[in-house]
Enzyme design. Structure first.
Site, PDB file in Angstrom:
ATOM      1  N   THR A 112      27.416 -17.320   6.942  1.00  8.95           N
ATOM      2  CA  THR A 112      27.127 -16.135   7.751  1.00  8.95           C
ATOM      3  C   THR A 112      28.304 -15.175   7.734  1.00  8.95           C
ATOM      4  OG1 THR A 112      25.751 -17.471   9.229  1.00  8.95           O
ATOM      5  CG2 THR A 112      26.448 -15.314  10.033  1.00  8.95           C
ATOM      6  N   LEU A 133      32.043 -18.461  12.954  1.00  6.47           N
ATOM      7  CA  LEU A 133      30.792 -18.136  12.283  1.00  6.47           C
ATOM      8  C   LEU A 133      30.590 -19.167  11.180  1.00  6.47           C
ATOM      9  CD1 LEU A 133      31.051 -14.244  11.800  1.00  6.47           C
ATOM     10  CD2 LEU A 133      29.719 -15.465  13.523  1.00  6.47           C
ATOM     11  N   ASP A 134      29.331 -19.523  10.916  1.00  9.91           N
ATOM     12  CA  ASP A 134      29.054 -20.431   9.806  1.00  9.91           C
ATOM     13  C   ASP A 134      29.620 -19.847   8.519  1.00  9.91           C
ATOM     14  OD1 ASP A 134      27.669 -22.023  11.544  1.00  9.91           O
ATOM     15  OD2 ASP A 134      25.689 -21.274  10.967  1.00  9.91           O
ATOM     16  N   ALA A 135      29.979 -20.710   7.595  1.00 12.34           N
ATOM     17  CA  ALA A 135      30.542 -20.249   6.325  1.00 12.34           C
ATOM     18  C   ALA A 135      29.596 -19.289   5.610  1.00 12.34           C
ATOM     19  CB  ALA A 135      30.861 -21.441   5.428  1.00 12.34           C
TER      20      ALA A 135
END
Length: 402
Positions: free
Chosen positions: A212, A208-210
């Protein structure tokens, strides 16, 4: 007896003694345990000329099945350790490269000794496979920095877990040496005990994106790492995200009409109207499904109205949902400084309003949950595993229910 073999600094049973000489205090990896999981005997070498009479190879010159390949390995010069391992344990190794990998990991022992790949076994010697069956003990949560957000565990068994990653924390490797979700996992998950292929520490199978937050699937055994990674790579895992958009998106020009086998099958079956975003990125196909949940006036008066939406990524491009929201829908995600040209410092207070709230795994991704022989039948929707969490409080605060 080859039981409870201590692990080396990288979770391998190799070079334990030499490593311990220079390390009085053993790290967590050294406490993982290994056991013998298979035994056999090195078979005799077969004369090269006997190959022509072999029933596996004589029947058809074009045959290239597992039996033929296994027969040919016995004729390799030197009868090396990987070839012997491949021959003796056909149920454990489907290919010769798989046997070579096991040898490199230090899992193959001959007459009680760890042997390297260049060892030439003698016919009649005992050969055994040693595998990790327990991970290390859990680490103490009190040792974590006080200002570090904790992990919530949404689902867990001996093979894998689904945790809630805090927003603002990288999933894996931080170049600055900071805390990551992967590094935090041993502090919050139970150790795996008595399961062959236990990993030294849990490992995420996707990212997951940082910025998110939300559900993150992690493997605790080698079986889980393989099956879950394959399911994500083949896009058989459903991921639903919830986001707050700045503005009101237009009615979708394309909608999902029929999706019995796809990511949004459940939503379509429930009669929900799902829009389709098909906007390539960097020349590659990029598709997302979405639907409006509700909207409300923006109390801050900066964005007019705010819209709560569900989004399902059908592909896995970098920042796919954020870019689709800002580009195709014309409504950037609230708090997205990168893709919202109208972003203001006031929007940074509560972070990015994007969260992974639901993940659905097919039976083939979690075969250890079944014992009826139908574990790989993804056609049975009743065997899918669904894990979901509630929206963060900040979502309902900005887009309250009517």
């Amino acid at each position: 007896q080859l039981l409870a073999v201590p692990a080396g600094p990288r979770g391998s049973p190799v070079s334990v003694v030499s490593w311990m000489k220079g390390n009085k205090k053993q790290p967590r990896e050294a406490k993982a345990s290994f056991e013998v999981v298979a035994r056999g005997t090195v078979p005799p070498l077969r004369p090269a000329e006997a190959r022509a009479a072999s029933p596996e190879t004589a029947a058809d010159d074009d045959f290239d099945g597992p039996a033929s390949k296994r027969a040919r390995t016995r004729d390799l010069p030197g009868w090396n350790l990987a070839a012997v391992t491949f021959e003796v344990f056909p149920d454990r190794f489907a290919t010769l490269p798989a046997a070579k990998k096991s040898v490199r990991r230090g899992e193959v022992r001959v007459s009680g000794e760890i042997r390297r790949g260049d060892y030439r076994p003698v016919p009649g010697e005992d050969i055994a496979i040693v595998a990790r069956v327990s991970s290390g003990k859990p680490l103490d949560v009190s040792d974590l920095p006080e200002d570090l957000p904790g992990l919530e565990v949404a689902h867990e068994d001996a093979h894998f877990a689904v945790v809630v990653k805090p927003e603002g924390v990288n999933t894996v490797g931080d170049a600055r040496g900071g805390w990551t979700c992967e590094r935090m996992l041993p502090y919050f998950l139970a150790p795996t005990v008595g399961v062959e292929g236990a990993l030294v520490r849990p490992r995420p199978v996707h990212r997951l994106d940082a910025l998110t937050g939300g559900l993150l699937v992690v493997a605790k055994t080698r079986l889980a790492a393989t099956s879950l990674s394959e399911a994500f790579a083949s896009r058989r895992v459903t991921k639903r995200y919830r986001a707050v958009l700045c503005g009101t998106p237009a009615e979708p020009k394309a909608v999902v009409e029929h999706d019995e086998e796809g990511d949004t099958a459940g939503a379509v079956a429930a009669g929900l109207k799902l829009g389709v975003i098909d906007a390539p990125m960097e020349g590659k196909q990029c598709v997302s499904h979405w639907r409006v949940v509700r909207d409300a006036p923006d109390a801050s008066m900066r964005h007019g109205r705010l819209t709560l939406v569900d989004m399902w990524p059908k592909t896995g491009r970098t920042h796919q949902l954020r870019r689709h929201a800002a580009g195709a829908l014309g409504c950037p995600i609230l708090g997205d400084a990168r893709y919202n040209p109208k972003h203001s410092p006031e929007d940074d207070v509560d972070g990015l309003f994007l969260r992974a709230v639901e993940v659905t795994l097919p039976p083939s991704a979690t075969p250890w949950r079944f014992g009826d022989g139908n574990a790989v039948d993804d056609g049975d929707r009743t065997k899918y595993l669904r894990v979901k969490v509630d929206d963060p409080a900040k979502f309902s605060a900005r887009v309250p229910q009517a």
